[in-house]
Design an enzyme around this catalytic site. Structure first.
Site, PDB file in Angstrom:
ATOM      1  N   SER A 247       0.839  -1.183   0.000  1.00 26.71           N
ATOM      2  CA  SER A 247       0.000   0.000   0.000  1.00 26.71           C
ATOM      3  C   SER A 247       0.881   1.241   0.000  1.00 26.71           C
ATOM      4  CB  SER A 247      -0.889   0.002   1.250  1.00 26.71           C
ATOM      5  OG  SER A 247      -1.317   1.309   1.538  1.00 26.71           O
ATOM      6  N   LYS A 253       0.598  -2.838   5.846  1.00 27.77           N
ATOM      7  CA  LYS A 253      -0.580  -3.560   5.395  1.00 27.77           C
ATOM      8  C   LYS A 253      -0.263  -4.452   4.194  1.00 27.77           C
ATOM      9  CE  LYS A 253      -5.002  -2.195   3.633  1.00 27.77           C
ATOM     10  NZ  LYS A 253      -5.588  -1.081   2.903  1.00 27.77           N
ATOM     11  N   ASN A 255      -2.338  -6.221   1.246  1.00 27.01           N
ATOM     12  CA  ASN A 255      -3.668  -6.312   0.660  1.00 27.01           C
ATOM     13  C   ASN A 255      -3.885  -7.632  -0.075  1.00 27.01           C
ATOM     14  OD1 ASN A 255      -4.559  -3.767   1.462  1.00 27.01           O
ATOM     15  ND2 ASN A 255      -3.407  -2.795  -0.185  1.00 27.01           N
ATOM     16  N   ARG A 286     -32.257  -9.892 -39.260  1.00 32.33           N
ATOM     17  CA  ARG A 286     -30.956  -9.499 -38.694  1.00 32.33           C
ATOM     18  C   ARG A 286     -31.123  -8.150 -38.029  1.00 32.33           C
ATOM     19  NH1 ARG A 286     -26.073  -9.076 -42.628  1.00 32.33           N
ATOM     20  NH2 ARG A 286     -26.974 -11.100 -43.150  1.00 32.33           N
TER      21      ARG A 286
END
Lengths: 416, 416, 416, 416
Positions: A247, A253, A255, A286
């Site tokens: 991070s 941290k 993740n 079509r």
């Protein structure tokens, strides 16, 4: 473009076989395909002007040899070639998807098998409900993934060849039209449709729904992994590697990057899948818009689903499972859930539940849960201390788990 | 509520059979179900407070007799009962849907058969492309409808019974849990799941997609009917009846009310179908929101799809087909499309197409088309006047239509 | 990447101004941005590993100079930079979109003005309802397009700058945080948010909805153009050019390629817009999946909407309007709609409508409509032959059209 | 029906005022509306046959008096009445919605104010990122809800009156048509449109998007509440009451029923909102299906959004906030996030982050975090023990929170 050319060649081969075009045509066309230098840039410009890549492609190849100009694309319309090429592309994409799908499934099967007796909290409405095992949880993911993968494979393999000419009458082939259609489908190893399906897009809708279902299933598993990795839960997290999940603001941290990537891809896949799943209102023979939107949407969707499955396989590869945390997180009252079930076999469901609820209330007020339970007459009478201790073992309610995990593994083995 | 009660009874019966609950329990519960006066209003209020209808229902029935209180709902959780009841409701709704679906299909089969030689313009991008027959058009609708209906039936019949207890471990039943699950499913004539599927909603997603596909198919057919009924086209319109399709501002106008109603219902069904088709991200062992949204969405969807199919059946019932208008609308240049195809069998596709394009250009400048075609050397040489006249017959390119319509009718017969 | 760098520079400049970082930092960072050779391939790989492009970008720039490493990205988190860069990209995309939007609007304004008295059928439920003018029709398209464009511009300009740090507390800046936020927004000429909006995606949802609305509006106009170009209607078609709208199977046909391309892009844009418009459920202070899905979805959507608007501008550029065909197509009974309105001013609405309905019925049975109307007492008494002839003029009911077209043109002028 | 009648009356009043219909007509119509006994059942049947409720309603009222038959509905078409009635209904629904919206906002404002200094973990990707305060979190919810509510109000109030006659030309009124349109809108206190907007549904799309945005915002807040109530988090839960959130299988559990109900309603609302937000492709002057789908979809959506907002207001009413748990849950490493920020003001961002990361690594290996930080030279030199302790206070980084919460409260006050 490769798929478009493969389809034109198959058409020529079948037409030669059935005497629709002169002998030698298929070989000439094959030569044209090999030797013609189709410049992708030029093709793209002309395709934009013509509103289709097929017309300029047919023209470019036809310019290389006289009999190619004569017979290439005979009896077909643009949509015949594009739809059939799309069927081939979808098959190939299915094979590409199969690798990460197999890897993710194998990881899940391994987790299911190894952790069949790893007790953890089962959670309902994001609250702990009763004990389960991580192996059973993984087995649930496994069956869902195998089912979703099989739905995709079935839907991919059900997309039929397309051949009908301008408006689906097979008019260039006279009464032999249906035979040409069936031989062409057989040559390409695609199902033959009952009728040309220019404006009836059920097979594409079913494919879109199945791919959306696979994306959704990946999203569900990735979502559960993210929840298990919450700081406050911490029961499983992706393998740690240098540079993975860093991070910029929070250096401490890590993740769940792969699961988040899988979930993000699943979220993006959903609306594209939805588009295909219900956009069946193609005008007359079509559609003016809905058909043209389809092929790019299918290609986008295949790419997003591949991203999702690859993300999931990455997240599961080396998943770190914290068995101690699982057991520690388990709320004692929740673990006591099974006491009510055991008690119920003698005093019935209602009384047993009321006994547990009363004990749980006393436990919230500070009394140890075991003591609170033993204060109940029925518990003392029908279970006794030993019976209570046995029932309080969080694993006590998991007697069926082995058989369930085995069912899941058998399902997985049968599918691969 | 009836379906919920049926599920609780089946559970009790199976549990008694397997010795999980005492003999006589199933009979007591059946009596309670028959005699208990469950006030719907009270139930609704309590259901809102509890967040589920099952808990108050179980409580109300349990109040009627002691052994009901003891054994009703034994080993189950709310979601077991709700999901299984939903599976039953979906089956019944499938039967309700079958009637208008059969009516619409029969109308289409009749149109396909009767009008197999009714020449009309085939339309691509809403422009006339080449002749087709109305019977073949109806056959296309028929196959699409039959396919979509079968996908719904298959998806409805694939929804398994649900039984797992609080978090899917079958904890109340000990090692015999899987046997209870299988017997319970068998008793209700529902498929037994590999595992309890509380948070794995693949079967519901597949149902949503299939119903969305059926709605989309109805929308396509209704859309084509509306286009055929355009003032400037006028090839088919709904039967006229007093008060039907009256406009408040335009008294001279007769609106295609049933087709519009069908299409409006299909449009409303699409997003609900989409919701179910991809909303698979259910947290852990039971979702906090996504699951609760599901049952009402399924019921809404079933209602909207029924509206759509009924509208279509109504629009097709007595559909007025204007064969003269169909032939009159056919642009001569479009009808001449087949000349190029016949010519192509001798001179090749490219030259034939160029001949037709040149003649069409001259025809736009005022020369009669036949003369413009005859001015072409290849046409004169390879077709001659007789060959040209034969090829100019709008029906000349429809040699394969009979066989195609027969394939469609065979598909329809095989499905019903 | 350019937008990311612009945001980092603005942040540094503001921080220097407010004394958060040392003097000279902004200049160093500007130099780093100019001189650092950030290899896009390497960046992409590292971004994939880190789950974000910002962390590796900050690292790469920081490697170029010591004070850049110290102060670049100070106080920010990845999402601050990505969201703000997205706001800038959306603004620029809005400018790119403005060109085809202005071109399409100008074409429509011109059509509205020139054809204000070109009588044609107004169509309700795809059936002729009453006369209108092509100018009024074009004016309707114009107002819808102008409105949709303005909604997009407003939504694009309402996306605020993002700055909050890790979880939106502006923690690195102490009590001066809000001042940094406001100055940063001002420097980038973006709105300052009330609070950091990491997990509150209302502005993005509003943008998605507005872009979806523009795509839908383009789809509506393109759809009408396709319907006007139907073989049986033929009232307007795209300019013809060599190689434009060629069909591989139908050489006589000219397809509305630009309108079809616009509509196809609008169809593909819709689900992406829907995804953004309602996907607000971002967990806590930053979502695990939903946020990561957003930026690519916004970029996809901008591309698809641009395709749609460009297709529309192309379709309208040189649009060929066939006034004779418009008048010829007008059904006489429909043109007589106004007779009832004139008659109603004397005999009232109901009787007038009944008179017209009766005459229309007689006309369907073969009587000339004028005679059928004159056979009605009220018509003879209250209108007389002259009054009837005046009311039968298809333009008779278009007295308000001039004023309406002028209102539309004024709306257009006010918007540009 | 009441709204339909109100619109017809307003039309008559305006027409009388402008001399379009004779004096006294408005009074007669008012009398008819008051006295006519319109049987809802009969009306529904006739509406189904006619494809609209307006025609039979006009007929029924006209049967009561001659001049009503003559002048009621003069110059209008069904869609004029239905669209305008819808505009009125939407306004009223907005007022109904305002009550729970105000209640929820007031609860949030109170939480924001009271808990501005209640420290808790801010969470990014469902992992703790840095400290925040519960008040700031509530302020974020508040601003999002206020914004979403204002978008709805603005969209609701922007729906214009509809009046155009059969195809939008105002043909019955001659050159005075625009004046009638403007007076009619003014009388109903609705905006006057530039042109009749029968087939240009931008205002409805904007309403659908805004309601979808409100539902999504409610879903976001409800989702956060559910996450805060997780067993392992336990930072906030709904008030406990007898019978509230009872589980049939898990007596010890209290489910977040109101938040789950809110989220389920939001999930169901999303696809309906999406349908409206992009379904703009209405054919020509009135759509054959898309328009008819609109009014029921708007009504469904209003109901679902009301359910969602009411659920949220219920969940927030008496929300129990566990401040101790919030502080206890805060991971010390996460709380130390601010140390890096303080350190960065002297040594720069990169070195500070590296110092924290290294200390966090050592803390994971068992060293107390404070000691691990003090082992760093820069920490010792630049912060010292006192500075470190100050920075380690989880509230140290929340200096801007007060100002931010005040901004949010000011925003809320300005909106109500």
């Amino acid at each position: 473009v490769a798929a478009l050319l493969q389809v034109e060649q198959a058409l020529a081969a079948v037409e030669e076989e059935l005497g629709v075009v002169p002998e030698g045509t298929a070989r000439s066309i094959a030569t044209a395909v090999t030797t013609a230098a189709v410049d992708p840039g030029t093709l793209r410009d002309r395709a934009a002007a013509a509103g289709t890549p097929v017309e300029p492609l047919v023209r470019a190849l036809g310019d290389t040899a006289d009999d190619v100009a004569r017979w290439l694309h005979f009896g077909a319309t643009t949509q015949d070639i594009v739809d059939t090429a799309l069927a081939l592309i979808v098959r190939r994409a299915g094979m590409v998807l199969a690798t990460p799908l197999a890897a993710a499934s194998a990881s899940l099967a391994d987790l299911a098998d190894r952790h069949r007796h790893t007790v953890m909290a089962g959670r309902s409405l994001l609250q702990q409900g009763a004990p389960t095992s991580f192996g059973l949880k993984a087995a649930g993911w496994l069956v869902a993934l195998v089912d979703a993968g099989e739905r995709c494979r079935a839907a991919a393999e059900a997309i039929p060849a397309q051949l009908g000419g301008a408006v689906g009458t097979l008019s260039a082939f006279g009464p032999g039209g249906p035979a040409v259609l069936d031989a062409y489908a057989a040559r390409l190893a695609l199902p033959a449709p009952v009728l040309p399906w220019h404006a009836h897009r059920g097979p594409i809708a079913a494919l879109g729904a199945a791919l959306g279902g696979l994306a959704g299933t990946v999203g569900k598993i990735a979502g559960d992994l993210i929840l298990l990795g919450q700081t406050e839960v911490g029961e499983a997290h992706e393998r740690t590697e240098a540079g993975r999940g860093v991070s910029s603001a929070m250096p401490a941290k890590h993740n769940p990057v792969a699961a988040v990537a899988a979930r993000a891809a699943a979220i993006r896949a959903a609306p594209v899948a939805q588009l295909l799943a219900v956009a069946l209102d193609h005008e007359h023979e079509r559609a003016a818009g809905a058909w043209q939107a389809e092929a790019p949407a299918v290609c986008d969707l295949l790419g997003l689903v591949a991203l999702a499955v690859e993300g999931l396989a990455d997240a599961l590869d080396g998943l770190v499972v914290d068995e101690d945390r699982m057991r520690a997180n388990l709320d004692p009252t929740v673990a006591a859930q099974h006491v009510a079930e055991v008690l119920a076999t003698t005093v019935g469901r209602r009384q047993a539940h009321e006994a547990l609820a009363a004990a749980a209330a006393r436990a919230r007020d500070g009394q140890p849960l075991r003591a609170a339970l033993l204060a109940d007459d029925a518990v003392r009478t029908h279970l006794g201390e030993d019976g209570l201790d046995a029932a309080l073992d969080p694993a006590a309610g998991l007697a069926a788990v082995d058989a369930l995990v085995d069912r899941a593994l058998a399902r997985w083995r049968a599918s691969s």
